[in-house]
Design a protein around this motif. Structure first.
Motif, PDB file in Angstrom:
ATOM      1  N   PHE A  55       0.838  -1.185   0.000  1.00 11.34           N
ATOM      2  CA  PHE A  55       0.000   0.000   0.000  1.00 11.34           C
ATOM      3  C   PHE A  55       0.881   1.245   0.000  1.00 11.34           C
ATOM      4  N   ILE A  56       0.469   2.183  -0.755  1.00  8.28           N
ATOM      5  CA  ILE A  56       1.275   3.386  -0.867  1.00  8.28           C
ATOM      6  C   ILE A  56       1.015   4.320   0.306  1.00  8.28           C
ATOM      7  N   ILE A 109       9.511   4.792  -0.715  1.00  9.07           N
ATOM      8  CA  ILE A 109       9.390   5.363  -2.064  1.00  9.07           C
ATOM      9  C   ILE A 109      10.200   6.656  -2.167  1.00  9.07           C
ATOM     10  N   VAL A 126      10.430   6.346 -11.652  1.00  7.31           N
ATOM     11  CA  VAL A 126       9.950   5.267 -10.806  1.00  7.31           C
ATOM     12  C   VAL A 126       8.448   5.088 -11.020  1.00  7.31           C
ATOM     13  N   MET A 127       8.067   3.922 -11.491  1.00  2.64           N
ATOM     14  CA  MET A 127       6.651   3.639 -11.653  1.00  2.64           C
ATOM     15  C   MET A 127       6.177   2.901 -10.410  1.00  2.64           C
ATOM     16  N   ILE A 128       5.258   3.516  -9.707  1.00  2.00           N
ATOM     17  CA  ILE A 128       4.820   2.962  -8.435  1.00  2.00           C
ATOM     18  C   ILE A 128       3.539   2.157  -8.603  1.00  2.00           C
ATOM     19  N   PHE A 129       3.537   0.984  -8.070  1.00  2.26           N
ATOM     20  CA  PHE A 129       2.336   0.145  -8.123  1.00  2.26           C
ATOM     21  C   PHE A 129       2.027  -0.423  -6.748  1.00  2.26           C
ATOM     22  N   GLN A 130       0.755  -0.755  -6.545  1.00  2.00           N
ATOM     23  CA  GLN A 130       0.334  -1.332  -5.273  1.00  2.00           C
ATOM     24  C   GLN A 130      -0.182  -2.746  -5.490  1.00  2.00           C
ATOM     25  N   ASP A 149      -0.498  -9.413 -11.537  1.00  2.00           N
ATOM     26  CA  ASP A 149      -0.932  -8.505 -12.605  1.00  2.00           C
ATOM     27  C   ASP A 149       0.025  -7.343 -12.759  1.00  2.00           C
ATOM     28  N   VAL A 150       0.402  -6.820 -11.631  1.00  2.00           N
ATOM     29  CA  VAL A 150       1.259  -5.647 -11.627  1.00  2.00           C
ATOM     30  C   VAL A 150       2.629  -5.981 -12.225  1.00  2.00           C
ATOM     31  N   ALA A 163       2.248  -6.153 -15.846  1.00  2.00           N
ATOM     32  CA  ALA A 163       2.183  -4.801 -16.417  1.00  2.00           C
ATOM     33  C   ALA A 163       3.573  -4.178 -16.509  1.00  2.00           C
TER      34      ALA A 163
END
Lengths: 343, 343
Positions: free
Chosen positions: A71-72, A81, A95-99, A109-110, A113
């Motif tokens: 979780f961000i 981050i 930086v591509m941020i994903f949760q 999935d992330v 991606a």
DNA sequence: TTATATTGTGCAATCCATTGCATAATATTG
DNA sequence: CAATATTATGCAATGGATTGCACAATATAA
């Protein structure tokens, strides 16, 4: 909506070819100083910049890395981050941020991606619910640096940056012992998770080092929240378990414990000292400030980013880092027996 | 390291051309159902997916949007990010998150970087120190949707999503009045900032609506932190200013106020009720839980994302949204005069 | 059955930067 | 000055997907 300038615009303006412009911009030694200067000036004049997507298409490298956190909006992760960005942004990486939302499916999935995006590497803190690791192997198969932080999984050719949780558990416990405590209760969260396992290990090591017998009756299990903390405290009180301190492996548990103890007129730290873990922001905002273990997420982030840079720069050489960062004890009022409390 | 499949791979496998494959994948009506089916199956089999960078290069659209916040590690902003992602991710957009660190220079750099990336739109919460707006105009000149959230600047053709701060100020004040208060102190932060200006306005409106005279002696200025809150409380106590409540435009100030009042044996809420603003996570963790105004950052994020989608889908049509979300009063113990407190 | 309409595919250029190979321009040497 | 070595530049293909235009295949009408 004006079109963005390309090397062709520069080229035609200077009556040379795009190839020459490209080489000049990349400071190729094939190009004369004179031409380079012309090109650079012209580029600046048109406020030209390279098209990232053309570059990515040609080279297969994107200068983007994927960062995956459960979780961000958690203090711990958002500070990681911050650290990662601080280190990578100046080097031209985005930086591509994903949760993952602590969901294995979402995590898969992330990662998918990220691979589609052709990121140049992945930094990830594994979801609690993740049991498989084929998605991590895919990253490795794509020959991309894979760096775990905080929570890791055993994957060949990957690196990791973690808190030395055992050390954290040890110094917290030692601190209580230094305050004269010997009946130290311990509250853990899911012992299947390494971080909690290691904190527990540290607790036991500290006892051992001080010749205090480990007593499994003083070990409690809880979720990482206030309610659970209260429950544990109630259990201790109602069973009349004799203790002089409680080390909780989560600040939220510690807070619940404190609230329940206070409600029952137990003096903290007089009767019972309390120590938490993680140094959440609220720990210093409480009436009774909470002693806790600072993991320094910002440094974890920086460190993970540096490991990434190491890996990309190493090219073929396979480098595996396994870094453990020492956490720090933050002493506050909840644990200071017989001494002047800081205001 | 296996190469990723392309439409050419599919094409040669099926003895057709890449053009046909492309059209089939895009469900063009020019292509026969039979061929479409073949292509789709083959694509699935090879686990083909489109190369984002090739698409971006060709179309100029990236399916990425830029999201700029002052700091990512603030509860308020990270929850906005959550909302934005929640809304945009399912639509195939990726969110590039950037921080301005409350620096105008960094903000300009970041916007520059976003334009270089050819993002399809920008969502931004303006840095406190920003005085110019040429970087925002550049976004508009590039014909990209520009959506401000929480903190906005006046820019033509842009949209905004904000908290209705005036409303928030009003309901907080009204709540105190409803508790029987009439001597309501107000602590503001920098009145140059709209959000604080509007909260103040709400405070005054509520007084007016209840026929309570506005008294400028009850208005204090502070920074948004605990120390400043303590200072204000000390000032009130030492000058013996008669009040029965304090509305602070920041939870941190409110916390400082509470701490100082408690230290001076003032009963809260008995003698003085306290209300904060923002509903920071710690407000419900305190011994004396703090009544506050919830701005629902998650909804702000979702709303901003929806506005963005509206704008991109509207193509040429210029749509300007100016949304204000109603904040919500969260009643806790710091303000509940003469009544049962929730435990 | 032939002429015309309709539908489905292919060709080739385009987006922008890079790079191996060929060649022009210049410098060096005999 | 001719011959060779250097140095600087150009040409053209590449990466992956899209799309206007041309053309082939099929269907329809006469």
């Amino acid at each position: 909506m004006k079109k963005k300038p390309t090397i062709y615009d520069i080229a035609s303006k200077l009556n040379i070819t795009a190839a020459t412009v490209s080489r000049a911009l990349n400071d190729s030694e094939l190009i004369s100083k004179k031409t380079k200067k012309m090109v650079l000036e012209s580029a600046h004049e048109l406020s030209y910049f390279k098209n990232r997507h053309a570059l990515a298409l040609k080279s297969g490298r994107t200068n983007q890395i994927g960062l995956v956190v459960p979780f961000i909006n958690r203090h711990f992760f958002s500070n990681i981050i911050m650290g990662v960005e601080e280190e990578l942004y100046p080097k031209g990486y985005q930086v591509m941020i994903f949760q993952s939302n602590e969901s294995e499916k979402k995590e898969q999935d992330v990662v998918e991606a990220l691979l589609k995006n052709q990121v140049d590497g992945v930094l990830i803190s594994v979801s609690k619910t993740t049991r498989t690791k084929s998605h991590f192997n895919k990253i490795i198969e794509n020959n991309l640096p894979l760096i775990f932080f905080d929570r890791k999984v055993d994957v060949d050719n990957s690196s990791s940056v973690e808190t030395d949780d055992e050390f954290g558990g040890k110094i917290a416990t030692q601190h209580l012992i230094d305050q004269g405590c010997s009946q130290i209760a311990y509250v853990t969260v899911d012992l299947n998770l390494n971080i909690y396992k290691n904190r527990f290990k540290g607790y036991k090591k500290a006892l051992e080092a001080n010749n205090i017998d480990f007593n499994s009756d003083l070990v409690f299990q809880a979720n990482s929240d206030v309610i659970s903390g209260r429950k544990v405290a109630r259990q201790i009180l109602s069973n009349d378990i004799k203790i002089d301190s409680i080390f909780c492996s989560s600040d939220y548990i510690a807070l619940g414990v404190i609230q329940e103890l206070k409600d029952n007129n137990v003096d903290i730290p007089g009767d019972i000292s309390v120590v938490g873990f993680s140094n959440e922001p609220f720990t210093e905002l409480l009436d009774l400030t909470l002693t806790s273990i600072e993991q320094n997420p910002y440094e974890i982030g920086k460190s993970a980013a540096r490991v990434f840079l190491d890996q990309v720069n190493a090219k073929d050489a396979i480098i595996e880092h396994a870094i453990k960062l020492k956490p720090k004890l933050c002493i506050r009022n909840s644990s200071m027996k017989n001494s002047l409390k800081p205001h």
